[in-house]
Design a protein around this motif. Structure first.
Motif, short mmCIF file in Angstrom:
data_model
loop_
_atom_site.label_atom_id
_atom_site.label_comp_id
_atom_site.label_asym_id
_atom_site.label_seq_id
_atom_site.Cartn_x
_atom_site.Cartn_y
_atom_site.Cartn_z
N GLY A 43 -4.10 23.96 -7.18
CA GLY A 43 -3.41 22.76 -6.73
C GLY A 43 -2.07 22.54 -7.40
O GLY A 43 -1.13 22.07 -6.77
N ALA A 44 -1.97 22.92 -8.67
CA ALA A 44 -0.74 22.69 -9.43
C ALA A 44 0.27 23.82 -9.23
O ALA A 44 -0.08 24.92 -8.80
CB ALA A 44 -1.06 22.54 -10.91
N SER B 44 4.28 26.64 -12.84
CA SER B 44 4.79 26.23 -14.16
C SER B 44 3.75 25.46 -14.97
O SER B 44 3.85 25.37 -16.18
CB SER B 44 6.05 25.39 -14.00
OG SER B 44 5.78 24.23 -13.23
N SER B 45 2.74 24.94 -14.32
CA SER B 45 1.67 24.21 -15.03
C SER B 45 0.73 25.15 -15.77
O SER B 45 -0.01 24.73 -16.66
CB SER B 45 0.85 23.38 -14.04
OG SER B 45 1.63 22.40 -13.45
N TYR B 46 0.73 26.43 -15.38
CA TYR B 46 -0.19 27.41 -15.95
C TYR B 46 0.52 28.32 -16.95
O TYR B 46 0.65 29.52 -16.75
CB TYR B 46 -0.85 28.22 -14.83
CG TYR B 46 -1.73 27.37 -13.96
CD1 TYR B 46 -3.03 27.07 -14.36
CD2 TYR B 46 -1.27 26.84 -12.76
CE1 TYR B 46 -3.85 26.27 -13.58
CE2 TYR B 46 -2.09 26.04 -11.98
CZ TYR B 46 -3.37 25.76 -12.40
OH TYR B 46 -4.17 24.96 -11.62
N HIS B 47 0.99 27.71 -18.02
CA HIS B 47 1.67 28.40 -19.12
C HIS B 47 1.31 27.68 -20.42
O HIS B 47 0.91 26.51 -20.39
CB HIS B 47 3.19 28.39 -18.91
CG HIS B 47 3.63 29.27 -17.77
ND1 HIS B 47 3.71 30.63 -17.88
CD2 HIS B 47 3.98 28.98 -16.50
CE1 HIS B 47 4.09 31.14 -16.73
NE2 HIS B 47 4.27 30.16 -15.87
N PRO B 48 1.48 28.34 -21.57
CA PRO B 48 1.13 27.68 -22.84
C PRO B 48 1.80 26.32 -23.03
O PRO B 48 1.19 25.42 -23.62
CB PRO B 48 1.61 28.69 -23.89
CG PRO B 48 1.50 30.01 -23.20
CD PRO B 48 1.87 29.73 -21.76
N ASN B 49 2.99 26.14 -22.51
CA ASN B 49 3.67 24.85 -22.65
C ASN B 49 3.52 23.97 -21.40
O ASN B 49 4.08 22.88 -21.33
CB ASN B 49 5.15 25.05 -22.95
CG ASN B 49 5.35 25.69 -24.31
OD1 ASN B 49 4.59 25.45 -25.24
ND2 ASN B 49 6.35 26.55 -24.41
N LEU C 24 -9.47 27.49 -7.30
CA LEU C 24 -9.70 27.38 -8.74
C LEU C 24 -10.32 26.00 -8.97
O LEU C 24 -9.66 24.98 -8.82
CB LEU C 24 -8.38 27.51 -9.51
CG LEU C 24 -8.51 27.62 -11.02
CD1 LEU C 24 -9.21 28.91 -11.41
CD2 LEU C 24 -7.13 27.56 -11.67
N TYR C 25 -11.61 25.99 -9.29
CA TYR C 25 -12.36 24.75 -9.52
C TYR C 25 -12.64 24.62 -11.01
O TYR C 25 -13.30 25.48 -11.58
CB TYR C 25 -13.70 24.79 -8.78
CG TYR C 25 -13.68 24.25 -7.38
CD1 TYR C 25 -12.51 24.06 -6.67
CD2 TYR C 25 -14.87 23.95 -6.75
CE1 TYR C 25 -12.53 23.57 -5.38
CE2 TYR C 25 -14.89 23.47 -5.45
CZ TYR C 25 -13.72 23.27 -4.78
OH TYR C 25 -13.73 22.80 -3.51
N THR D 110 -0.87 24.02 -4.06
CA THR D 110 -1.45 23.79 -2.73
C THR D 110 -1.50 22.31 -2.34
O THR D 110 -1.48 21.99 -1.16
CB THR D 110 -2.86 24.38 -2.62
OG1 THR D 110 -3.71 23.78 -3.61
CG2 THR D 110 -2.82 25.88 -2.81
N HIS D 111 -1.55 21.42 -3.33
CA HIS D 111 -1.60 19.98 -3.00
C HIS D 111 -0.33 19.50 -2.31
O HIS D 111 -0.35 18.52 -1.58
CB HIS D 111 -1.86 19.14 -4.25
CG HIS D 111 -3.21 19.36 -4.84
ND1 HIS D 111 -4.37 19.35 -4.11
CD2 HIS D 111 -3.59 19.62 -6.12
CE1 HIS D 111 -5.40 19.58 -4.89
NE2 HIS D 111 -4.96 19.75 -6.12
#
Length: 182
Positions: free
Chosen positions: A109-110, A113-118, A67-68, A152-153
């Motif tokens: 990379g994240a 939980s980083s990929y949510h509205p909050n 995902l770039y 992934t990081h």
């Protein structure tokens, strides 16, 4: 048994720990074709007829990429712009892909939980992949839920190997019709 085409794109594969292992996991899977777009088209001069022929030979098409900037590497956009022609892939006479499946296999990379509205990115992965979903719809294809390797990081090599094994198992189940598709 379904035939799966993986359209792979990573502009810096030599730096990738995750995709290198995911590709290794693909070796020897019957019915799965790996097509590395940057390797085949380093100049991005895409052979449209060849690519369309590959699509016709497969039942399931997966874009595999990191995902770039909330999207895919540039060659995937170039591929879509050229290969998915009006009158072939969509439009009144564009029925070549009808009934096939399209999906994404991505690394992020994240953490999930980083990929949510909050979360940090304020949107879900499916929000960022909406152009792929809509492309499938326009081309009379069914869009598959994305397969995502998150965080992934910070993944250890053991964690990456586990992800590669899980990826291989998912592909085998998808190929054999054993994966529940919504």
């Amino acid at each position: 048994m379904a035939r799966i085409l993986i359209l792979f794109a990573h502009p810096a594969l030599e730096k990738s720990r995750v995709h290198a292992q995911l590709l290794t996991a693909l070796r020897g899977i019957q019915g799965v074709t790996l097509h590395d777009l940057y390797e085949v088209y380093p100049d991005m001069n895409i052979d449209v007829r060849h690519e369309q022929s590959l699509l016709l030979q497969h039942d399931i098409i997966l874009f595999q990429h990191p995902l770039y900037w909330y999207s895919a590497p540039a060659i995937i956009k170039q591929w879509m712009d050229l290969v998915l022609e009006h009158g072939w892939a969509y439009g009144h006479t564009g029925t070549a892909l009808r009934g096939k499946y399209l999906g994404n296999v991505i690394s992020a990379g994240a953490q999930e939980s980083s990929y949510h509205p909050n979360g940090w990115h304020k949107h879900s992965i499916t929000d960022f992949l909406l152009p792929f979903h809509q492309t499938a719809t326009l081309c009379n294809m069914q869009y598959l839920p994305p397969y995502v390797v998150y965080g992934t990081h910070r993944l250890s090599y053991a964690g990456i190997r586990e992800e590669a094994v899980a990826y291989r198992q998912m592909l085998e189940k998808l190929r054999d019709g054993q994966l529940q598709i919504q």
